[in-house]
Design an enzyme around this catalytic site. Structure first.
Site, mmCIF file in Angstrom:
data_model
loop_
_atom_site.group_PDB
_atom_site.id
_atom_site.type_symbol
_atom_site.label_atom_id
_atom_site.label_comp_id
_atom_site.label_asym_id
_atom_site.label_seq_id
_atom_site.Cartn_x
_atom_site.Cartn_y
_atom_site.Cartn_z
ATOM 1 N N TYR A 31 -14.037 -12.320 0.361
ATOM 2 C CA TYR A 31 -14.782 -11.100 0.010
ATOM 3 C C TYR A 31 -15.988 -11.419 -0.870
ATOM 4 O O TYR A 31 -17.055 -10.809 -0.740
ATOM 5 C CB TYR A 31 -13.859 -10.088 -0.684
ATOM 6 N N ARG B 211 -7.618 11.215 -6.439
ATOM 7 C CA ARG B 211 -8.811 10.423 -6.088
ATOM 8 C C ARG B 211 -10.055 11.302 -6.062
ATOM 9 O O ARG B 211 -11.110 10.896 -6.530
ATOM 10 C CB ARG B 211 -8.554 9.795 -4.718
ATOM 11 N N ARG C 149 -3.889 6.481 0.340
ATOM 12 C CA ARG C 149 -4.479 7.655 1.004
ATOM 13 C C ARG C 149 -3.571 8.433 1.935
ATOM 14 O O ARG C 149 -3.911 9.543 2.320
ATOM 15 C CB ARG C 149 -5.737 7.230 1.757
ATOM 16 N N ASP D 169 -6.463 -3.507 -7.398
ATOM 17 C CA ASP D 169 -7.018 -4.136 -6.199
ATOM 18 C C ASP D 169 -7.245 -5.615 -6.460
ATOM 19 O O ASP D 169 -7.495 -6.020 -7.596
ATOM 20 C CB ASP D 169 -8.346 -3.470 -5.803
ATOM 21 N N ARG E 212 0.828 -1.219 0.000
ATOM 22 C CA ARG E 212 0.000 0.000 0.000
ATOM 23 C C ARG E 212 0.859 1.264 0.000
ATOM 24 O O ARG E 212 0.518 2.246 0.654
ATOM 25 C CB ARG E 212 -0.930 0.038 1.213
HETATM 26 O O1 CP3 Z 1 0.037 -1.888 -2.419
HETATM 27 C C1 CP3 Z 1 -0.254 -1.024 -3.257
HETATM 28 O O2 CP3 Z 1 0.099 0.172 -3.155
HETATM 29 C C2 CP3 Z 1 -0.995 -1.452 -4.519
HETATM 30 C C3 CP3 Z 1 -2.414 -1.301 -4.520
HETATM 31 C C4 CP3 Z 1 -3.287 -2.235 -3.702
HETATM 32 C C5 CP3 Z 1 -4.543 -1.813 -3.195
HETATM 33 N N1 CP3 Z 1 -5.164 -2.887 -2.641
HETATM 34 C C6 CP3 Z 1 -5.092 -0.442 -3.310
HETATM 35 C C7 CP3 Z 1 -6.242 -0.046 -2.487
HETATM 36 C C8 CP3 Z 1 -3.129 -3.581 -3.365
HETATM 37 C C9 CP3 Z 1 -1.954 -4.515 -3.589
HETATM 38 C C10 CP3 Z 1 -4.329 -3.988 -2.695
HETATM 39 C C11 CP3 Z 1 -4.577 -5.356 -2.246
HETATM 40 C C12 CP3 Z 1 -5.770 -5.642 -1.452
HETATM 41 N N2 CP3 Z 1 -7.030 -5.151 -1.634
HETATM 42 C C13 CP3 Z 1 -5.814 -6.602 -0.408
HETATM 43 C C14 CP3 Z 1 -4.661 -7.466 0.042
HETATM 44 C C15 CP3 Z 1 -3.728 -6.740 0.942
HETATM 45 C C16 CP3 Z 1 -4.298 -6.374 2.267
HETATM 46 O O3 CP3 Z 1 -4.428 -5.155 2.515
HETATM 47 O O4 CP3 Z 1 -4.612 -7.269 3.066
HETATM 48 C C17 CP3 Z 1 -7.129 -6.623 0.087
HETATM 49 C C18 CP3 Z 1 -7.646 -7.489 1.203
HETATM 50 C C19 CP3 Z 1 -7.902 -5.708 -0.711
HETATM 51 C C20 CP3 Z 1 -9.367 -5.436 -0.616
HETATM 52 C C21 CP3 Z 1 -9.644 -4.030 -0.273
HETATM 53 N N3 CP3 Z 1 -9.408 -2.949 -1.106
HETATM 54 C C22 CP3 Z 1 -10.191 -3.538 0.932
HETATM 55 C C23 CP3 Z 1 -10.589 -4.391 2.118
HETATM 56 C C24 CP3 Z 1 -10.279 -2.146 0.803
HETATM 57 C C25 CP3 Z 1 -10.919 -1.191 1.770
HETATM 58 C C26 CP3 Z 1 -10.114 -1.007 2.984
HETATM 59 C C27 CP3 Z 1 -9.410 0.307 2.954
HETATM 60 O O5 CP3 Z 1 -8.211 0.325 3.269
HETATM 61 O O6 CP3 Z 1 -10.082 1.286 2.639
HETATM 62 C C28 CP3 Z 1 -9.750 -1.796 -0.463
HETATM 63 C C29 CP3 Z 1 -9.618 -0.429 -1.007
HETATM 64 C C30 CP3 Z 1 -8.251 -0.013 -1.467
HETATM 65 N N4 CP3 Z 1 -7.365 -0.778 -2.183
HETATM 66 C C31 CP3 Z 1 -7.687 1.292 -1.303
HETATM 67 C C32 CP3 Z 1 -6.434 1.282 -1.947
HETATM 68 C C33 CP3 Z 1 -5.479 2.417 -2.112
HETATM 69 C C34 CP3 Z 1 -8.372 2.463 -0.636
HETATM 70 C C35 CP3 Z 1 -9.260 3.064 -1.653
HETATM 71 C C36 CP3 Z 1 -9.597 4.508 -1.423
HETATM 72 O O7 CP3 Z 1 -10.562 4.756 -0.694
HETATM 73 O O8 CP3 Z 1 -8.921 5.377 -2.009
#
Ligand code: CP3
Length: 354
Positions: free
Chosen positions: A150, A37, A28, A74, A24
């Protein structure tokens, strides 16, 4: 040819300072991400816009010069591209129409996957074309178990009772779901590699909630099928596995999957992992590079407490193949200056506690 420190580490080479990237690392906590965004329709629109996804991927490298860029996307793009409805609701995270029966499953289609995910592959090509030659582009997907969590829950969950309920009530139907996801993930990752991804990370964020008796079927088998299919088609592309909180399952996971890199959560002592996971593989002539595992809350805290933890990691992992990372993703409240402090510490540069 210019060597890429990240790929060298995955081949088993040891450098004076380990290469680093952060899960990540784009997102944000960065004001430039929040700005982009706000101007886009939503998170999913960002993921499906190759120009914006490319820009966001590169943002953290401009600030901190990480050794690797991870595709901004994602893990839930796969269910979306299989035809499941997906929304990211502000402040709530992902929301999907749950898949809980053979009937729901029959509505998912492998055929449309690559066409729907096309903008992701275009983002990969763009990022690859803009990256400096010493940087590596990491592609990724979720592992079938975590993605199934999910898909069946319809979003995040505390108990994961629906997904386990499906698995126990209808083992054949659940097996079919994991197999569909394995096939989808293989196609999806091969397309990322064809577009320019140079390494792959498989995120199994919920590996740790699987009971010991199911670990083989839910976590190990789907991972083995993905790793072996990718290795057959792309033998030189290294794969990192991240079976988060798999604890006692880690050794079996490593032995069975033969991944090149193992990413560890903060609960695994690196000294133990070095001795009990990495060394036995090296004895067999198989190299595995460890990655991790600074607690993201220490990055949030910054200052001396983070410095001591980073120094400990660097000392313990000196002399063995290692990639510095967090044990999970960057927390959104993290001050960007703490990431700068972390980058300086990893590089052995003078740093003033932030
Ligand atoms: O790592 C990186 O910078 C690459 C981008 C990336 C994202 N998600 C961007 C994202 C990667 C590799 C992921 C993987 C991901 N997504 C996982 C596995 C890793 C982990 O965190 O356990 C999972 C479980 C997800 C599913 C997911 N996506 C959730 C549960 C959420 C909401 C939770 C949150 O943090 O808001 C997301 C949204 C998400 N994926 C965001 C980002 C930058 C936030 C989106 C936003 O509101 O801008």
């Amino acid at each position: 040819m210019i060597k890429k420190p990240f790929l060298e580490a995955l081949k088993g080479h040891v450098a004076d300072h380990p290469p680093f990237w952060l899960m990540r690392q784009a997102g944000r906590y960065l004001p430039e991400y929040r700005q982009l965004r706000a101007s886009a329709g939503g998170f999913l629109d960002l993921c499906l816009d190759p120009i914006k996804a490319c820009e966001i991927t590169l943002q953290p490298l401009r600030r901190y010069d990480m050794d690797a860029a991870i595709l901004f996307s994602d893990i839930l793009i796969v269910p979306f591209a299989l035809g499941q409805s997906l929304q990211f609701l502000e402040g709530e995270g992902p929301c999907l129409d749950p898949v809980r029966s053979a009937d729901d499953l029959s509505r998912l289609r492998l055929e449309g996957l690559l066409a729907t995910a096309q903008p992701v592959f275009e983002a990969v090509s763009r990022i690859k074309a803009s990256l400096a030659p010493e940087k590596t582009l990491i592609g990724f997907a979720g592992s079938p178990w975590t993605v199934a969590c999910y898909m069946v829950e319809g979003g995040g969950s505390k108990e994961y009772a629906h997904v386990k309920g499906f698995a126990y009530r209808d083992p054949q139907g659940f097996k079919a779901l994991l197999e569909l996801l394995s096939h989808a993930t293989i196609d999806y990752l091969c397309a990322q590699i064809d577009a320019g991804a140079e390494a792959i990370q498989l995120f199994d964020s919920w590996a740790g909630i699987v009971s010991a008796d199911d670990f083989e079927d839910f976590v190990i088998k789907p991972t083995v099928s993905i790793v072996s299919a990718l290795k057959a088609r792309h033998p030189h592309i290294p794969i990192i596995g991240f079976p988060r909180m798999a604890s006692l399952g880690l050794a079996d996971y490593l032995r069975a999957t033969q991944i090149n890199g193992l990413s560890l959560d903060p609960g695994v002592p690196l000294s133990w992992a070095k001795e009990h996971l990495q060394a036995p593989m090296l004895h067999k002539g198989l190299s595995v590079t460890l990655q991790g595992n600074l607690d993201p809350c220490l990055l949030l805290a910054g200052g001396a407490v983070m410095r001591r933890a980073v120094e400990k990691i660097l000392t313990v992992m000196q002399g063995v193949p290692f990639i510095f990372n967090l044990g999970h993703g960057v927390i959104k409240e993290t001050p960007p200056s703490h990431v700068a402090q972390l980058a300086a510490l990893i590089r052995g540069q003078e740093s003033h506690d932030a």
